[in-house]
Design a protein around this motif. Structure first.
Motif, mmCIF file in Angstrom:
data_model
loop_
_atom_site.group_PDB
_atom_site.id
_atom_site.type_symbol
_atom_site.label_atom_id
_atom_site.label_comp_id
_atom_site.label_asym_id
_atom_site.label_seq_id
_atom_site.Cartn_x
_atom_site.Cartn_y
_atom_site.Cartn_z
ATOM 1 N N ASP A 44 1.001 -1.614 0.039
ATOM 2 C CA ASP A 44 0.100 -0.004 0.054
ATOM 3 C C ASP A 44 0.632 1.003 -0.059
ATOM 4 O O ASP A 44 0.097 1.875 -0.842
ATOM 5 C CB ASP A 44 -0.487 0.001 1.213
ATOM 6 C CG ASP A 44 -1.971 1.431 1.399
ATOM 7 O OD1 ASP A 44 -2.774 1.967 0.260
ATOM 8 O OD2 ASP A 44 -1.560 1.882 1.946
ATOM 9 N N ILE A 45 1.845 1.393 0.999
ATOM 10 C CA ILE A 45 2.385 2.483 0.464
ATOM 11 C C ILE A 45 3.622 2.345 -0.767
ATOM 12 O O ILE A 45 3.497 3.827 -1.159
ATOM 13 C CB ILE A 45 4.025 2.575 2.248
ATOM 14 C CG1 ILE A 45 3.140 2.547 3.596
ATOM 15 C CG2 ILE A 45 4.866 3.327 2.090
ATOM 16 C CD1 ILE A 45 3.525 2.132 4.767
ATOM 17 N N ARG A 48 1.151 4.225 -2.989
ATOM 18 C CA ARG A 48 1.604 5.575 -2.760
ATOM 19 C C ARG A 48 2.179 6.377 -3.425
ATOM 20 O O ARG A 48 1.637 7.276 -3.741
ATOM 21 C CB ARG A 48 0.542 5.986 -1.642
ATOM 22 C CG ARG A 48 -0.984 5.139 -0.873
ATOM 23 C CD ARG A 48 -1.308 5.075 0.192
ATOM 24 N NE ARG A 48 -2.473 4.699 0.896
ATOM 25 C CZ ARG A 48 -3.846 5.027 0.456
ATOM 26 N NH1 ARG A 48 -3.925 5.893 -0.403
ATOM 27 N NH2 ARG A 48 -4.977 4.049 0.633
ATOM 28 N N MET A 49 3.397 5.672 -3.254
ATOM 29 C CA MET A 49 4.107 6.572 -3.902
ATOM 30 C C MET A 49 4.051 6.799 -5.489
ATOM 31 O O MET A 49 4.908 7.706 -6.022
ATOM 32 C CB MET A 49 5.725 6.216 -3.243
ATOM 33 C CG MET A 49 5.848 5.882 -1.848
ATOM 34 S SD MET A 49 7.422 6.258 -1.384
ATOM 35 C CE MET A 49 7.434 4.679 -0.308
ATOM 36 N N GLU A 52 1.838 9.021 -6.490
ATOM 37 C CA GLU A 52 2.416 10.522 -6.294
ATOM 38 C C GLU A 52 2.670 10.766 -7.639
ATOM 39 O O GLU A 52 2.587 12.086 -7.621
ATOM 40 C CB GLU A 52 3.101 10.158 -4.588
ATOM 41 C CG GLU A 52 3.289 11.837 -4.592
ATOM 42 C CD GLU A 52 2.296 12.971 -4.386
ATOM 43 O OE1 GLU A 52 1.164 12.148 -3.954
ATOM 44 O OE2 GLU A 52 2.699 13.858 -3.769
ATOM 45 N N VAL B 48 -2.456 10.289 4.634
ATOM 46 C CA VAL B 48 -0.996 10.045 4.653
ATOM 47 C C VAL B 48 -0.123 10.045 3.798
ATOM 48 O O VAL B 48 1.044 10.896 2.850
ATOM 49 C CB VAL B 48 -0.702 8.685 5.521
ATOM 50 C CG1 VAL B 48 1.235 8.273 4.505
ATOM 51 C CG2 VAL B 48 -1.217 8.403 6.669
ATOM 52 N N PRO B 49 -0.557 10.035 2.425
ATOM 53 C CA PRO B 49 -0.240 9.992 1.028
ATOM 54 C C PRO B 49 -0.496 12.005 0.936
ATOM 55 O O PRO B 49 0.724 12.425 0.587
ATOM 56 C CB PRO B 49 -0.714 9.792 0.192
ATOM 57 C CG PRO B 49 -2.011 8.939 0.684
ATOM 58 C CD PRO B 49 -1.953 8.475 1.817
ATOM 59 N N PHE B 52 3.181 13.692 1.859
ATOM 60 C CA PHE B 52 4.502 13.353 1.477
ATOM 61 C C PHE B 52 4.887 14.770 1.057
ATOM 62 O O PHE B 52 6.384 15.325 1.354
ATOM 63 C CB PHE B 52 3.720 13.077 -0.603
ATOM 64 C CG PHE B 52 3.948 12.073 -0.462
ATOM 65 C CD1 PHE B 52 5.169 11.006 -0.155
ATOM 66 C CD2 PHE B 52 3.657 10.878 -1.664
ATOM 67 C CE1 PHE B 52 5.747 9.708 -0.116
ATOM 68 C CE2 PHE B 52 3.832 10.215 -1.829
ATOM 69 C CZ PHE B 52 4.610 8.949 -1.036
ATOM 70 N N GLY B 337 3.903 3.959 8.096
ATOM 71 C CA GLY B 337 3.738 4.209 6.462
ATOM 72 C C GLY B 337 4.531 5.739 6.570
ATOM 73 O O GLY B 337 5.129 6.003 5.608
ATOM 74 N N ILE B 341 7.472 7.480 5.175
ATOM 75 C CA ILE B 341 7.364 8.444 3.423
ATOM 76 C C ILE B 341 8.179 9.579 4.120
ATOM 77 O O ILE B 341 8.972 9.931 3.399
ATOM 78 C CB ILE B 341 5.684 8.661 3.183
ATOM 79 C CG1 ILE B 341 5.500 7.496 2.806
ATOM 80 C CG2 ILE B 341 5.849 10.190 2.440
ATOM 81 C CD1 ILE B 341 3.997 7.545 2.606
#
Lengths: 318, 503, 151
Positions: A44-45, A48-49, A52, B48-49, B52, B337, B341
Motif C-alpha cells: 500500500d505504501i 501510494r508513492m 504520487e 498519509v499520502p 508527502f 507509513g 514516507i
C-alpha cells in the motif's frame, strides 16, 4: 421528440468513437490502482508513492489507489482479473497472485494478468532474537537438525511460511511454527525472545536489526544486499544455493490492446526509474529494482515453477 | 531523555504552522469520529499520502490531531443517538444515552469531554517520559500472556450478564462463532466460508459495527411507532456550556474512575494487537462491580470509564511504534507509513537520529489532547442543537445513507454493505429480544487472539498445557481471572454468613 | 391498518424461538465442523456444544422479556424491501441512485411528505456524500452520475 432522438444518436456515436479512439489517446482519464490489501502495509505504501509520482508520466492523469482487502488478496485480484482490459485498472502484483491461483479455488490464474513492470525485490532472510542463543547460521542449522527450532511466521501459507517449509525439507531441518496474524506480531515475538527464529523480508528486518533488537543470520539471495552488507548469503555459509524472496510489481488484466500495453509499460518505466521516485523509495527504506514487462513475465514464470514444487509440502503438513 | 531537545520541540510545536495544522487535525478528527460510517483509519489512509508534500512539522501535527481526537468524536453520536461513531465508544453509548433520556445530555457530553481530555493528556505524558521503559514491558508479552489477557478480557462478559445471563451468554457464543469464519490460524483451513472467497479472511469488523449499532437504530426508527422513537431519542432541553462544565464535587467523584481507567488503558494499550476493547471493557467492568445495578442506567462513571480508557489507549498505542517500530493496530500501521514516507524509521534510534521530529510528535500528543477540551465543548454545544433541528425522518434517512456509504468505503465493494445490512438486521432483532450486543463485540474481537495464542503456546511448549501457568505473567493473569469470576460467589457466601451471625 | 407484530403474551414465543434458533445453530456448527482438520475443528466444536447447552438454558431461563410491542409489521416489511432494493441498486446501477432511493424511502416510511422538497434534499445529501467520499477521501463511488464526475 425527434430532436431528443437525434441528440441521443449523436451521443451514441460519440460514445462509440470514444471507445475506438481510446487506444490512441490513452490515457484520457484517471487510472484505478488496486491494492488487494488493507491500507498501511508495504504494498500500500509503495503503491501510494507510485500514485504520487504517476501524473507526470501519465499526462496529468492520476492513479487512484483503491484498497480492496479480503480473502488473502483474492478479492482485489479477482476484481482486476475481471475488469475491462482497457488500461484503466491496474493491480499491485505480489507473490500472492501465484500462491492464490495455485492453492485456492479462485477464478483466475497467472495468465489472467498482463505483467507490466516489477519495481521491488525483497529477498528472504533468516533472523533470530538478539537475546537468543543462536548467534549465527551454523548454530541455527545445527540446532534445527538436532532438535526443533521455533519459527515465527506472519501467517500460515504466507510466502515466509512456505520459504521455511521449503528450506526444512531441502536441508532436513525440524521447525515448530508459530503462526501470527501480521508481520508486526511476528516482529514483537522475535524481539521479545519468545521464539527462536523467524523468516521475513530483508526490507522488514533491516531496521530492527540496526537497532540491535534482532539479528539477521543469512540472506537467501545470490549476492549480499546493499541494505545489509555485513549479512552473508546462505550460499556463502553453507555452499548450498538457496534463493527465495518476494516481489512487488504492477499488472493489468490480460488482453490489453497492444498499443495500450506498450504505452503503459513505457510510461510506468518512466515513473519507476525517475530519480525522484527512487529517492523517495530509498528514504522509506525500499530499493527500486526495475524490470520491464518481458523480464517481469519471465520472473513470474520462474517463481510459479518454484512455487509449484513447494506446494505439496504445504498441503502435506496440515 | 534529552530535555533540551524536548524543550526545543515543545517551543516549536507552539509556533504558527504546527499549531494550526494540529488544530485542524483535531477538528477533522472530531468530525470524522462523530459521523457514523467514517473513522480515523480511512481518514488517515487518505491523509498519509497527502503528507508527502508537507514538511514534517506540519504533516505530523495534522496526523496526530486526527488520530487523537477521532476516538473522542465517536462518543458524540454514541451519547446522543446511541450510535457509537467508532468502535471505541461502544460502551459509552450505554450509560451516555441513558443519561440523555433522563435529560442530562449536557452532563453526559461534559463527562465524556473531561474524561477524554484528562486520560488522553495523562497517557500522552506517559508517552513522552516513559515510552522506552513501557516498550520493554510490552515485549515481555508472549503467546501465553496474550492468551491469558484475552481470557481475562472475555471473563468480563460474565459480569455483563447480570439478570440476563443466558441471553448474554448466547451473544458471546454467537460472537465467538462469527469470529470462526475464515482461515483457521493454525492450519490455514477455511472454516464456514462455504467456498466463498469473500469469507476467507473472515467478516470485516467495521461493517459489522456499522450494522449492529448504526443501521439497527435506523431500522428501529423506521419500524416502531413514531411517538416512542422521537420521544426517547431526542432530549428537548437545549444544552448550554453551563450544563457541560462539571462541578468540583463531580470531578472529585470521577477522579478515581479516571485514574484506574487510564492505568488500564496505558498498560493494555501498549500491547501490539491486544486492542483497545479489552481495556475499555475491563475499565467498565470495574465500574459495574462497584455500582452494580445502577450501572447502565445513566451512571456518570459508566461514561467516564470507557471514555478515559479509550483515550489513554490512543497515545499508549504509539509506544511500541515509536520505541520499537512495531505498529500496535491498523491505525498506527498507517502512522508507520507516514513516518517512512518522510524518511524516518521508528525504533530506538528515532529519538537520537531525528530528535526534532520525534519529540515534536510526542509533544503534539499532549497538546492535541488539551485542545480536545475547548473544541469538544464547542462541538458538544453545536451538535445536539443541529441534530434537534433536523426532522426525525430526515435524520434517519441521512444516517442510513452514511452507514451504507461507510460500509462500502471500507473495502471498495458492496460486500461491506451486505455485511452491514445483515448485521443491522441482527442488531435490530437482538435489541428487541433484549440480547445485549456488547458481549458479542468483545467475543468477536478476542476469539481469534485467544485461538491463535493458544496454538502458538502449544507449538512453543510442545503441547503442554502447563505452559500457561509456568509463565509468571500469564499465571498471574489467569489467577486474577479466577478470582474475578469467583468474587461474586464469595461475596454472597460472606454476606450469608454475616446475616446468619447477625440473626 | 398496520397491525402490531406482537403483544406481551406471545413475547415468550419469541424467546422460545431464540432458544430453538440457538439449538439449530449448535447442531449446524457441529455438523459442519466435523469435516475440519483437528486444530481447526477444536474451537468450533467447543462453541457448538456450548451453544447446545445455551439453547437448553435459554428455554428454561429466558431472562429479560422480548419486546416487540412497538414494532409495526407493515413498516418493518417496507423497511426490509427498501434496504434490499437500495443494496441491489448500489450493486447493479450505482451508489448515487441507490442512496437517493434509500434517503427518499426512509423519510417517506417515517411519514415525511413525499414532495419536491424531499426529492431535492435527497439530491443534495447524495451529492454531498459523493463529494466527501469521492473528492476528499478518494473512495470513488460507482454510478451513472458519480462515475464520470469523480473519475
Amino acid at each position: 421528440m425527434i430532436r431528443l432522438r437525434s441528440s441521443f444518436s449523436v451521443a451514441l456515436v460519440m460514445l462509440a468513437s470514444a471507445s475506438l479512439a481510446q487506444a490512441a489517446d490513452y490515457p484520457n482519464k484517471n487510472i484505478d490502482y488496486v491494492v488487494p490489501f488493507a491500507s498501511g502495509g508495504a504494498v500500500d505504501i509503495t503503491g501510494r508513492m507510485i500514485a504520487e509520482a504517476a501524473p507526470e508520466a501519465f499526462d496529468g492523469k492520476k492513479f487512484i489507489v483503491k484498497n480492496m482487502p479480503g480473502g488473502g488478496a483474492v478479492v482485489g485480484q479477482t476484481y482486476v482479473s475481471s475488469a475491462p482490459a482497457d488500461g484503466y485498472t491496474l493491480l499491485a502484483m505480489t507473490s500472492s497472485v501465484i500462491n492464490n491461483s495455485l492453492m485456492k479455488d479462485v477464478s483466475y490464474d497467472l495468465d489472467s494478468f498482463t505483467p507490466l513492470a516489477l519495481y521491488n525485490l525483497d529477498p528472504e532472510v533468516i533472523v533470530t532474537s538478539a537475546k537468543g542463543d543462536l548467534p549465527d547460521l551454523e548454530a541455527f542449522l545445527a540446532a534445527a537438525s538436532h532438535g526443533s527450532v521455533s519459527i515465527a511466521t506472519p501467517g500460515n501459507s504466507t510466502s515466509h511460511h512456505i520459504a521455511a517449509l521449503a528450506l526444512a525439507q531441502q536441508q532436513g531441518l525440524d521447525f515448530r511454527y508459530v503462526h501470527n496474524a501480521s508481520a508486526a506480531m511476528q516482529l514483537q515475538q522475535l524481539m521479545g525472545g519468545h521464539v527462536q527464529a523467524g523468516f521475513m523480508s530483508l526490507g522488514e528486518a533491516v531496521g530492527p536489526a540496526k537497532d540491535g533488537n534482532i539479528r539477521i543470520l543469512a540472506v537467501m539471495d545470490q549476492a549480499r544486499s546493499d541494505l545489509a552488507p555485513d549479512v552473508p548469503t546462505y550460499q556463502e555459509v553453507t555452499g548450498d544455493d538457496v534463493q527465495w524472496g518476494t516481489f512487488r510489481g504492477i499488472g493489468a488484466p490480460a488482453g490489453l490492446p497492444d498499443e495500450v500495453e506498450a504505452e503503459l509499460a513505457s510510461r510506468l518505466q518512466k515513473v519507476l526509474t525517475s530519480p525522484e521516485f527512487i529517492e523517495r523509495m530509498a528514504a522509506a527504506g525500499y530499493k527500486v529494482d526495475y524490470r520491464d514487462d518481458a523480464a517481469f513475465r519471465q520472473y513470474l514464470d520462474k517463481t510459479a515453477t518454484q512455487m509449484e514444487q513447494v506446494i505439496p509440502l504445504l498441503e502435506s503438513q496440515s | 531523555m534529552d530535555y533540551s531537545a524536548l524543550w526545543a520541540a515543545g517551543l516549536h510545536a507552539f509556533s504558527l504552522w504546527p499549531l494550526l495544522s494540529l488544530c485542524a487535525g483535531v477538528a477533522l478528527g472530531l468530525v470524522v469520529g462523530s459521523i457514523p460510517g467514517l473513522n480515523d483509519t480511512i481518514t488517515l489512509a487518505v491523509l498519509v499520502p497527502v503528507t508527502f508534500a508537507m514538511p514534517p512539522d506540519i504533516a505530523f501535527p495534522l496526523l496526530v490531531g486526527v488520530y487523537c481526537s477521532a476516538c473522542f468524536g465517536g462518543s458524540f453520536p454514541a451519547i446522543l443517538l446511541k450510535i457509537p461513531g467508532t468502535a471505541s465508544s461502544v460502551l459509552t453509548a450505554i450509560d451516555g444515552h441513558a443519561m440523555v433520556k433522563q435529560g442530562k445530555a449536557g452532563m453526559a457530553l461534559g463527562i465524556a469531554t473531561y474524561s477524554s481530555t484528562f486520560a488522553g493528556t495523562l497517557s500522552a505524558l506517559v508517552l513522552v517520559f516513559f515510552a522506552p521503559l513501557l516498550a520493554q514491558y510490552a515485549l515481555k508479552f508472549g503467546p501465553a500472556e496474550y492468551f491469558s489477557l484475552s481470557v481475562l478480557g472475555l471473563s468480563t462478559v460474565v459480569g455483563m450478564g447480570a439478570g440476563n445471563a443466558m441471553k448474554s451468554a448466547f451473544a458471546c457464543l454467537l460472537g465467538l462463532l462469527v469470529a470462526m469464519i475464515g482461515m483457521s490460524p493454525e492450519a490455514g483451513f477455511p472454516r464456514f466460508t462455504f467456498g466463498s472467497f469473500w469469507l476467507f479472511e473472515g467478516l470485516p469488523l467495521t461493517p459489522i459495527l456499522i450494522g449492529l449499532f448504526g443501521l439497527s437504530v435506523v431500522f428501529e426508527m423506521l419500524s416502531t411507532r413514531a411517538e416512542t422513537a422521537a420521544g426517547d431519542r431526542i432530549d428537548r432541553t437545549p444544552i448550554r456550556f453551563g450544563d457541560m462544565l462539571l462541578s468540583a464535587s463531580m470531578i472529585k467523584r470521577l477522579l478515581p474512575t479516571w485514574l484506574s481507567a487510564s492505568a488500564l488503558g496505558n498498560l493494555i494499550g501498549i500491547l501490539p494487537g491486544a486492542g483497545m476493547l479489552v481495556a475499555i471493557y475491563l475499565a467498565y467492568e470495574r465500574v459495574r462491580r462497584r455500582f452494580g445495578e445502577r450501572c447502565g442506567q445513566g451512571l456518570p462513571e459508566g461514561v467516564a470509564a470507557p471514555e478515559a480508557a479509550n483515550n489513554s489507549v490512543v497515545a499508549s498505542s504509539m509506544v511500541p511504534l515509536l520505541s520499537l517500530g512495531i505498529p500496535g493496530n491498523s491505525t498506527s500501521a498507517l502512522f508507520l507509513g507516514a513516518l517512512l514516507i518522510q524518511g524516518l524509521r521508528p525504533g530506538p534510534g528515532l529519538f537520537e537520529a531525528s530528535p526534532d521530529v520525534a519529540y515534536l510528535i510526542v509533544i503534539c500528543f499532549v497538546i492535541a489532547n488539551l485542545m480536545m477540551f475547548p473544541l469538544g465543548l464547542l462541538l458538544a454545544r453545536l451538535v445536539p442543537n443541529l441534530i434537534r433541528a433536523i426532522p426525525q425522518p430526515l435524520l434517519a434517512a441521512s444516517i442510513a445513507c452514511l452507514c451504507l456509504t461507510g460500509a462500502y468505503a471500507i473495502g471498495n465493494s458492496v460486500f461491506g454493505v451486505v455485511v452491514a445490512v445483515c448485521f443491522g438486521g441482527i442488531g435490530f432483532v437482538f435489541n428487541r429480544l433484549q440480547v445485549p450486543l456488547s458481549p458479542f463485540i468483545l467475543a468477536l474481537v478476542l476469539a481469534p487472539v485467544i485461538e491463535r495464542a493458544f496454538f502458538q503456546s502449544m507449538a512453543l511448549s510442545n503441547g503442554s498445557f502447563t505452559y500457561f501457568v509456568t509463565q509468571p505473567l500469564s499465571a498471574g493473569m489467569l489467577l486474577f481471572t479466577l478470582l474475578f469470576l469467583l468474587w461474586p460467589l464469595g461475596r454472597r457466601y460472606f454476606r450469608r454468613r454475616q446475616q446468619a451471625l447477625a440473626s | 391498518m398496520s397491525r402490531h407484530l406482537g403483544i406481551s403474551a406471545p413475547a415468550r414465543g419469541f424467546d422460545l424461538a431464540l432458544a430453538l434458533l440457538c439449538g439449530g445453530l449448535a447442531v449446524a456448527v457441529l455438523i459442519v465442523s466435523r469435516g475440519y482438520p483437528e486444530s481447526a475443528a477444536a474451537l468450533p466444536e467447543i462453541i457448538g456444544y456450548l451453544l447446545l447447552a445455551c439453547a437448553v438454558a435459554l428455554g428454561c431461563f429466558p431472562g429479560k422479556r422480548a419486546d416487540f410491542e412497538a414494532v409495526r409489521g407493515a413498516r418493518l416489511v417496507m423497511t426490509l424491501v427498501l434496504v434490499i432494493a437500495a443494496v441491489a441498486l448500489i450493486e447493479w446501477v450505482g451508489a448515487d441512485i441507490g442512496l437517493w432511493v434509500l434517503f427518499v424511502g426512509c423519510a417517506w416510511i417515517m411519514g415525511y411528505p413525499l414532495g419536491g422538497r424531499l426529492l431535492v434534499m435527497a439530491l443534495a445529501l447524495v451529492a454531498l456524500i459523493g463529494a466527501v467520499f469521492g473528492g476528499l477521501l478518494g473512495v470513488a463511488l460507482p454510478g451513472p452520475i458519480f462515475g464520470p464526475l469523480f473519475a
